[in-house]
Design a protein around this motif. Structure first.
Motif, PDB file in Angstrom:
ATOM      1  N   PRO A 185       0.888  -1.241   0.038  1.00  0.00           N
ATOM      2  CA  PRO A 185      -0.160  -0.102  -0.092  1.00  0.00           C
ATOM      3  C   PRO A 185       0.994   1.100   0.152  1.00  0.00           C
ATOM      4  O   PRO A 185       1.669   1.320   0.652  1.00  0.00           O
ATOM      5  CB  PRO A 185      -0.872  -0.126   1.253  1.00  0.00           C
ATOM      6  CG  PRO A 185      -0.588  -1.598   1.600  1.00  0.00           C
ATOM      7  CD  PRO A 185       0.508  -2.085   1.045  1.00  0.00           C
ATOM      8  N   GLY A 186       0.775   2.070  -1.091  1.00  0.00           N
ATOM      9  CA  GLY A 186       1.457   3.320  -1.164  1.00  0.00           C
ATOM     10  C   GLY A 186       3.039   3.128  -1.150  1.00  0.00           C
ATOM     11  O   GLY A 186       3.673   4.046  -0.878  1.00  0.00           O
ATOM     12  N   SER A 187       3.491   1.942  -1.499  1.00  0.00           N
ATOM     13  CA  SER A 187       5.080   1.397  -1.265  1.00  0.00           C
ATOM     14  C   SER A 187       5.717   2.013  -0.066  1.00  0.00           C
ATOM     15  O   SER A 187       6.634   2.427   0.047  1.00  0.00           O
ATOM     16  CB  SER A 187       5.508   2.178  -2.586  1.00  0.00           C
ATOM     17  OG  SER A 187       5.133   1.577  -3.983  1.00  0.00           O
ATOM     18  N   ILE A 188       4.592   1.940   0.953  1.00  0.00           N
ATOM     19  CA  ILE A 188       5.435   2.655   2.388  1.00  0.00           C
ATOM     20  C   ILE A 188       6.570   1.763   2.645  1.00  0.00           C
ATOM     21  O   ILE A 188       7.697   2.276   3.258  1.00  0.00           O
ATOM     22  CB  ILE A 188       4.192   2.566   3.297  1.00  0.00           C
ATOM     23  CG1 ILE A 188       4.749   3.452   4.585  1.00  0.00           C
ATOM     24  CG2 ILE A 188       3.788   1.255   3.610  1.00  0.00           C
ATOM     25  CD1 ILE A 188       5.158   4.930   4.239  1.00  0.00           C
ATOM     26  N   HIS A 189       6.533   0.571   2.433  1.00  0.00           N
ATOM     27  CA  HIS A 189       7.546  -0.198   2.970  1.00  0.00           C
ATOM     28  C   HIS A 189       8.890   0.130   2.192  1.00  0.00           C
ATOM     29  O   HIS A 189      10.000   0.104   2.529  1.00  0.00           O
ATOM     30  CB  HIS A 189       7.170  -1.809   2.670  1.00  0.00           C
ATOM     31  CG  HIS A 189       6.280  -2.435   3.717  1.00  0.00           C
ATOM     32  ND1 HIS A 189       6.192  -2.192   4.982  1.00  0.00           N
ATOM     33  CD2 HIS A 189       5.071  -3.105   3.504  1.00  0.00           C
ATOM     34  CE1 HIS A 189       5.059  -2.520   5.535  1.00  0.00           C
ATOM     35  NE2 HIS A 189       4.539  -3.217   4.664  1.00  0.00           N
ATOM     36  N   LEU A 190       8.834   0.249   0.824  1.00  0.00           N
ATOM     37  CA  LEU A 190       9.678   0.909   0.040  1.00  0.00           C
ATOM     38  C   LEU A 190      10.475   2.090   0.449  1.00  0.00           C
ATOM     39  O   LEU A 190      11.563   2.128   0.726  1.00  0.00           O
ATOM     40  CB  LEU A 190       9.608   0.857  -1.464  1.00  0.00           C
ATOM     41  CG  LEU A 190      10.806   1.286  -2.436  1.00  0.00           C
ATOM     42  CD1 LEU A 190      12.000   0.565  -2.383  1.00  0.00           C
ATOM     43  CD2 LEU A 190      10.075   1.412  -3.720  1.00  0.00           C
ATOM     44  N   CYS A 191       9.723   2.996   0.861  1.00  0.00           N
ATOM     45  CA  CYS A 191       9.979   4.222   1.395  1.00  0.00           C
ATOM     46  C   CYS A 191      10.846   4.170   2.742  1.00  0.00           C
ATOM     47  O   CYS A 191      11.826   4.729   2.988  1.00  0.00           O
ATOM     48  CB  CYS A 191       8.858   5.280   1.255  1.00  0.00           C
ATOM     49  SG  CYS A 191       8.012   5.656   0.086  1.00  0.00           S
ATOM     50  N   ASP A 192      10.258   3.289   3.534  1.00  0.00           N
ATOM     51  CA  ASP A 192      11.021   3.046   4.677  1.00  0.00           C
ATOM     52  C   ASP A 192      12.334   2.401   4.577  1.00  0.00           C
ATOM     53  O   ASP A 192      13.289   2.754   5.395  1.00  0.00           O
ATOM     54  CB  ASP A 192      10.110   1.819   5.798  1.00  0.00           C
ATOM     55  CG  ASP A 192       8.781   2.692   6.110  1.00  0.00           C
ATOM     56  OD1 ASP A 192       8.758   3.688   6.279  1.00  0.00           O
ATOM     57  OD2 ASP A 192       8.072   1.923   6.858  1.00  0.00           O
TER      58      ASP A 192
END
Length: 221
Positions: free
Chosen positions: A24-31
Motif C-alpha cells: 500500500p502506497g509503497s510505504i515499505h519501500l520508502c521505509d
C-alpha cells in the motif's frame, strides 16, 4: 520482490520479501530507502572507532600531516594516524582481518591488526616478547561500542536475533592488536638481496620460537 541483507562476520540476515508494487502506497519501500540514506552511519554497521579518508572529505582535515589516510581510536581515547593499509582479507564472513601501519602522536609507527575473532579464541594470540625478528605485542583488547565489547551477538540483538540456541552461529568479537615494529611489505623491497635476507630472518625467528616453546628439544638443524 525486495529483500534486505545484513552481513556480519558470523553470517547473513535476510529479511522476508515484499512486493514493492503491491505494498500500500509503497510505504515499505520508502521505509527501506529512508533506513539506508538517513540514519547515522553506525546503524549501517560502520565502525565508529575508525575513519578512512575518501574523496568526500578531501580538504576537510587540515590538521592531518601529509600522507595520513585516516585515524583510529583505542579504548583509552588514544588516536593513531593511519599511514597505509598493509594487508586486508576479502569476503563478508570469518575474521575480516585488516592490517594498518599507524603512527602515534609521538611519531612512532606500529602495525595495527583489526579482526573479528571467535569467542573461544579471543586469547589465542601469542604474547611472547623479545624474539629475534618477531614483532612484539604492545597492546590488545576488544573494540568497545557504546560502552560494551563489539561482537556479532550484540549486533544481532538489535534485530531481534537470539543466537543462544542456534548451534550454527559463531559469535565473533571485534579485536585490535597493536604490534611493534611495523615492517615493510615485500612489494617495497628494492633488490633480491633484501628478499633473501627477509627469508633468512624468517628462519632465525622460527628457530628462536622452537627453542622458546620446547627448550628440551635443543638446537634444531
Amino acid at each position: 520482490m525486495l529483500h534486505t541483507h545484513y552481513f556480519d562476520r558470523s553470517s547473513i540476515i535476510i529479511s522476508l520479501p515484499f512486493n514493492i508494487h503491491k505494498s500500500p502506497g509503497s510505504i515499505h519501500l520508502c521505509d527501506a530507502l529512508d533506513a539506508l540514506t538517513l540514519p547515522d552511519s553506525r546503524h549501517l554497521g560502520l565502525d565508529p572507532t575508525i575513519h578512512m579518508c575518501h574523496a568526500g572529505c578531501n580538504g576537510t582535515h587540515v590538521n592531518l600531516a601529509d600522507g595520513v589516510i585516516g585515524w583510529v581510536k583505542d579504548n583509552k581515547s588514544n588516536v593513531y594516524l593511519i599511514m597505509a593499509v598493509l594487508w586486508k582479507s576479502h569476503g563478508f564472513f570469518c575474521r575480516g582481518t585488516v592490517c594498518y601501519c599507524v603512527r602515534n602522536k609521538e611519531g612512532k609507527e606500529y602495525a595495527l591488526k583489526d579482526c573479528w575473532v571467535e569467542e573461544s579464541k579471543k586469547m589465542h594470540e601469542p604474547t611472547v616478547k623479545d624474539i629475534p625478528n618477531v614483532v612484539n605485542l604492545i597492546d590488545n583488547g576488544d573494540v568497545y561500542y557504546e560502552g560494551q565489547p563489539d561482537c556479532t551477538a550484540r549486533i544481532r540483538e538489535k534485530y531481534g536475533q537470539d543466537q543462544r540456541d542456534d548451534t550454527a552461529f559463531c559469535n565473533r568479537f571485534h579485536r585490535h592488536f597493536l604490534l611493534s615494529p611495523c615492517g615493510e611489505p615485500f612489494s617495497q623491497f628494492s633488490s633480491r638481496t633484501e628478499l633473501i635476507m627477509a627469508f633468512r630472518h624468517f628462519v632465525i625467528a622460527h628457530q628462536a620460537m622452537i627453542e622458546l616453546m620446547s627448550p628440551t628439544w635443543g638446537p634444531q638443524s
